[in-house]
Design an enzyme around this catalytic site. Structure first.
Site, PDB file in Angstrom:
ATOM      1  N   ARG A  30       0.821  -1.214   0.000  1.00  0.00           N
ATOM      2  CA  ARG A  30       0.000   0.000   0.000  1.00  0.00           C
ATOM      3  C   ARG A  30       0.859   1.269   0.000  1.00  0.00           C
ATOM      4  NH1 ARG A  30      -5.071  -0.005   1.597  1.00  0.00           N
ATOM      5  NH2 ARG A  30      -4.731  -1.968   2.720  1.00  0.00           N
ATOM      6  N   GLY A 137       0.333 -22.680   8.771  1.00  0.00           N
ATOM      7  CA  GLY A 137       1.230 -23.684   9.323  1.00  0.00           C
ATOM      8  C   GLY A 137       2.387 -23.042  10.063  1.00  0.00           C
ATOM      9  N   LYS A 192      -3.262 -20.000  18.384  1.00  0.00           N
ATOM     10  CA  LYS A 192      -1.869 -20.226  18.809  1.00  0.00           C
ATOM     11  C   LYS A 192      -1.190 -18.900  19.136  1.00  0.00           C
ATOM     12  CE  LYS A 192       0.247 -18.822  14.839  1.00  0.00           C
ATOM     13  NZ  LYS A 192       1.462 -18.005  14.628  1.00  0.00           N
ATOM     14  N   THR A 249       5.209 -21.252  17.790  1.00  0.00           N
ATOM     15  CA  THR A 249       4.958 -19.880  18.221  1.00  0.00           C
ATOM     16  C   THR A 249       5.136 -19.710  19.726  1.00  0.00           C
ATOM     17  OG1 THR A 249       3.309 -19.813  16.453  1.00  0.00           O
ATOM     18  CG2 THR A 249       3.341 -17.962  17.943  1.00  0.00           C
ATOM     19  N   ARG A 256       6.607 -13.074  17.507  1.00  0.00           N
ATOM     20  CA  ARG A 256       6.248 -11.745  18.010  1.00  0.00           C
ATOM     21  C   ARG A 256       5.280 -11.840  19.181  1.00  0.00           C
ATOM     22  NH1 ARG A 256       6.301 -10.811  12.372  1.00  0.00           N
ATOM     23  NH2 ARG A 256       4.040 -10.997  12.209  1.00  0.00           N
ATOM     24  N   VAL A 280       2.870  -6.450  13.339  1.00  0.00           N
ATOM     25  CA  VAL A 280       1.602  -6.812  13.964  1.00  0.00           C
ATOM     26  C   VAL A 280       1.777  -8.100  14.757  1.00  0.00           C
ATOM     27  CG1 VAL A 280      -0.790  -7.519  13.555  1.00  0.00           C
ATOM     28  CG2 VAL A 280       0.222  -5.670  12.202  1.00  0.00           C
TER      29      VAL A 280
END
Length: 337
Positions: A30, A137, A192, A249, A256, A280
């Protein structure tokens, strides 16, 4: 096969790097300044620094132009925005994509905060002329871009679109499996992230590996409970997009969402944490929507509720852990445990 990827964050860029080893790729962003930087440096220093972008990758900030570029038989559109950007992107694609496009695949993992809808529900509302699928995944962008092995699942009601995703991405170090359990694949990817915040809190408080293993296991149980209540198959959560993505994760240093939990345990404010991330962390936005879905379906999700209490500032991280530990004992297979 031509592949247009709409979203030039870390994961969209990494998938473009992988796909370009076999196919021509158009990467849309964008931000015009980002597109100009990508063209000039042939590297996404903002989101995926140090990774060279092959000559087979073109760049644009014009989504309609990217759709026109795809106007060829067998082409594929991939949406790599966060969940918050999925609906508006789908609207553009629905109006601009040619009929020859084999379909639209999205990569985002989460729940729309305002509506509590999963991505496939947004596609049902916004995408009227094309088949839809989710690709998900255990996959850190940096590792995929580096050419390290990865296994993903494409889920769709369309066997043709499943085959298109396999053709696009099943090569080199990437293995793509197929599924028709869209709800299960999407919920595994969404929840998750919330569990990873909890795992980060656990590690940040130095509660030990025993505690982390218990948290991951009970987090999976919560996910299965909600998933089956919503029509998903329990076995889906034992696969790549359930257990696989959950373990990665919750334990990987590149996560993150886990970083958010670590910082919360250290006493940092959520506002500061999000500002410092630069990316994010979907679990922050997903936690409240997940708890609302649990209430709607009559499912108890104590870990999700605890994460929400910490994110909202109602409890400190250590208080939330103590509250979880003080719950009454249950049978391990109790669906309300």
């Amino acid at each position: 096969m031509r592949i247009a990827i709409f979203g030039a964050g870390a994961w969209g860029t990494a998938l473009a790097v992988h796909a370009a080893k076999r196919h021509p790729v158009m990467l849309w962003a964008r931000d015009r300044q980002l597109v100009e930087a990508l063209r000039e440096a042939r590297c996404n220093e903002r989101y995926l620094p140090g990774v060279a972008l092959a000559p087979q990758i073109e760049f644009t900030d014009d989504a309609v132009a990217a759709c026109r570029w795809l106007d060829a038989a067998g082409s594929l559109a991939v949406v790599a925005t966060p969940v918050a950007g999925l609906r508006p992107t789908l609207r553009v694609l629905d109006a601009a994509l040619a009929a020859a496009t084999r379909g639209v695949v999205w990569l985002c993992k989460g729940i729309e905060a305002a509506t509590g809808r999963l991505p496939h529900e947004l596609a049902a509302e916004e995408l009227h002329r094309h088949d839809a699928a989710v690709l998900s995944g255990p996959s850190f962008a940096q590792e995929v871009a580096a050419g390290l092995p990865v296994a993903l699942t494409v889920a769709s009601a369309s066997a043709d679109l499943q085959a298109a995703a396999v053709e696009a991405f099943h090569h080199g170090p990437a293995r793509i499996y197929r599924s028709d359990d869209v709800i299960g694949v999407e919920l595994g990817g969404a929840l998750k992230n919330v569990m990873a915040i909890a795992a980060g809190i656990c590690d940040g408080l130095s509660l030990g590996q025993n505690a982390r293993a218990a948290l991951i296991t009970r987090g999976l149980a919560e996910t299965v409970r909600l998933g089956t209540a919503m029509g998903a198959r329990a076995e889906t959560f034992m696969g790549l997009t359930g257990l696989g993505d959950l373990v990665l994760t919750c334990t990987g240093d590149l996560s993150r969402n886990r970083q958010v939990g670590l910082a919360l345990a250290a006493g940092e404010s959520l506002e500061t944490i999000v500002a410092q991330l630069g990316h994010v962390a979907e679990g922050v936005h997903c936690a409240q929507a997940a708890e609302a879905l649990a209430r709607t379906h009559g499912v108890e999700m104590p870990i999700v509720s605890a994460v929400n209490a910490v994110l909202a500032g109602r409890q400190r991280a250590r208080e939330a852990v103590l509250a979880l530990l003080s719950r009454e004992p249950r049978n391990e297979n109790d669906r309300t445990a």
